[in-house]
Design a protein around this motif. Structure first.
Motif, short mmCIF file in Angstrom:
data_model
loop_
_atom_site.label_atom_id
_atom_site.label_comp_id
_atom_site.label_asym_id
_atom_site.label_seq_id
_atom_site.Cartn_x
_atom_site.Cartn_y
_atom_site.Cartn_z
N ASP A 49 0.82 -1.21 0.00
CA ASP A 49 0.00 0.00 0.00
C ASP A 49 0.86 1.27 0.00
OD1 ASP A 49 -2.34 1.44 -0.05
OD2 ASP A 49 -2.59 1.44 2.11
N ASN A 50 1.79 1.30 -0.91
CA ASN A 50 2.78 2.39 -0.91
C ASN A 50 3.11 2.80 -2.34
OD1 ASN A 50 4.17 4.10 0.72
ND2 ASN A 50 5.73 2.62 1.34
N PHE A 51 2.11 2.87 -3.19
CA PHE A 51 2.32 3.14 -4.61
C PHE A 51 3.11 4.43 -4.83
CE2 PHE A 51 1.53 4.61 -8.84
CZ PHE A 51 1.46 3.47 -9.60
N GLY A 52 4.19 4.30 -5.59
CA GLY A 52 5.00 5.47 -5.94
C GLY A 52 6.08 5.85 -4.96
N SER A 53 6.16 5.16 -3.83
CA SER A 53 7.20 5.45 -2.83
C SER A 53 8.39 4.52 -3.01
CB SER A 53 6.64 5.27 -1.42
OG SER A 53 5.65 6.22 -1.16
N LEU A 54 9.52 4.92 -2.46
CA LEU A 54 10.71 4.08 -2.53
C LEU A 54 10.83 3.22 -1.28
CD1 LEU A 54 13.37 6.55 -3.98
CD2 LEU A 54 11.91 4.92 -5.20
N TYR A 55 11.38 2.03 -1.47
CA TYR A 55 11.67 1.10 -0.39
C TYR A 55 13.17 0.83 -0.43
CZ TYR A 55 12.32 -3.60 1.57
OH TYR A 55 12.79 -4.70 2.26
N PHE A 56 13.88 1.18 0.64
CA PHE A 56 15.33 0.98 0.74
C PHE A 56 15.61 -0.30 1.51
CE2 PHE A 56 14.78 5.44 0.00
CZ PHE A 56 15.91 5.86 -0.69
N HIS A 57 16.47 -1.13 0.97
CA HIS A 57 16.88 -2.34 1.69
C HIS A 57 18.40 -2.42 1.64
CE1 HIS A 57 16.90 -4.41 -2.32
NE2 HIS A 57 15.83 -3.65 -2.50
N HIS A 58 18.97 -2.88 2.73
CA HIS A 58 20.42 -2.88 2.86
C HIS A 58 20.92 -4.23 3.33
CE1 HIS A 58 20.52 1.42 2.25
NE2 HIS A 58 19.49 1.50 3.06
N ALA A 59 22.08 -4.57 2.85
CA ALA A 59 22.78 -5.77 3.29
C ALA A 59 24.19 -5.34 3.68
CB ALA A 59 22.81 -6.80 2.17
N THR A 60 25.00 -6.31 4.04
CA THR A 60 26.34 -5.96 4.50
C THR A 60 27.26 -5.54 3.36
OG1 THR A 60 26.91 -8.29 4.40
CG2 THR A 60 26.26 -7.40 6.56
N ASP A 61 26.99 -5.99 2.14
CA ASP A 61 27.83 -5.55 1.03
C ASP A 61 26.99 -4.78 0.01
OD1 ASP A 61 27.33 -7.48 -1.52
OD2 ASP A 61 27.11 -8.62 0.34
N ASP A 62 27.63 -3.83 -0.69
CA ASP A 62 26.93 -2.95 -1.61
C ASP A 62 26.17 -3.68 -2.71
OD1 ASP A 62 27.47 -0.56 -0.40
OD2 ASP A 62 29.30 -0.19 -1.55
#
Length: 193
Positions: free
Chosen positions: A78-91
């Motif tokens: 339910d977040n149309f048009g928004s960004l979702y950032f996800h991170h791991a230990t390496d780029d």
């Protein structure tokens, strides 16, 4: 943006079954990705992010489409048009998705695998560091997706292939890893970073 929303609403109505082996859903995900690549950019302040390669991630119990590679984070719903950032230990495993989900019933986002940020080629692992600070300063995060003003359909070459970098998973009995859910444009051109 209304055209994209209409396509997502059409996706919501599709139910997978054994006969079509999810091909109708995969086709609709490709169609959404193609429209996104051809006609839209992401504007964050003075940054323009033009997607070149995206990967679709969709998990919907009601449609019986259960891609095990979806993070299934609440921010993808339910977040149309928004960004979702996800991170791991390496780029190489960090990333930014644009969300296209219109409800809390499913997860739908497109990983921004390769983009042009103000004309500079940026790969998945480096996009977050380039845009996160500017994105945090945006008040209306659901209105960063904008239609291109210079859209010329005849100039874009679009293709679909398998997503890259996905490791085999025991729960992937339906073969989601092999679906052609990566959509790329203008792969015939050379870009420099």
């Amino acid at each position: 943006m209304e055209e994209l929303k209409k396509m997502v609403e059409e996706l919501e109505e599709i139910k997978a079954n054994a006969e079509d082996e999810n091909t109708v859903i995969v086709s609709k995900l490709q169609e959404i990705g193609k429209k996104f690549l051809k006609e839209y950019v992401i504007k964050i302040g003075d940054l323009t992010i033009e997607p070149l390669w995206v990967e679709a991630y969709y998990f919907n119990d009601q449609a019986s489409f259960r891609d095990p590679f979806v993070h299934r984070d609440q921010d993808q719903m339910d977040n149309f048009g928004s960004l979702y950032f996800h991170h791991a230990t390496d780029d190489s495993r960090s990333g930014v998705d644009i969300c296209f989900s219109l409800s809390c019933q499913y997860y739908l986002s497109y990983l921004l695998k390769y983009t042009l940020v103000n004309g500079e080629l940026v790969s998945q692992g480096f996009l977050s560091s380039k845009i996160r600070k500017a994105y945090e300063g945006v008040e209306d995060k659901k209105h960063i997706l904008v239609k291109k003003s210079d859209h010329k359909e005849s100039q874009d070459i679009i293709g679909c292939t398998q997503r890259i970098g996905l490791k085999k998973k025991e729960e992937d009995k339906a073969g989601y890893r092999e679906y052609e859910l990566a959509i790329a444009k203008n792969f015939d051109k050379k870009y420099t970073s």
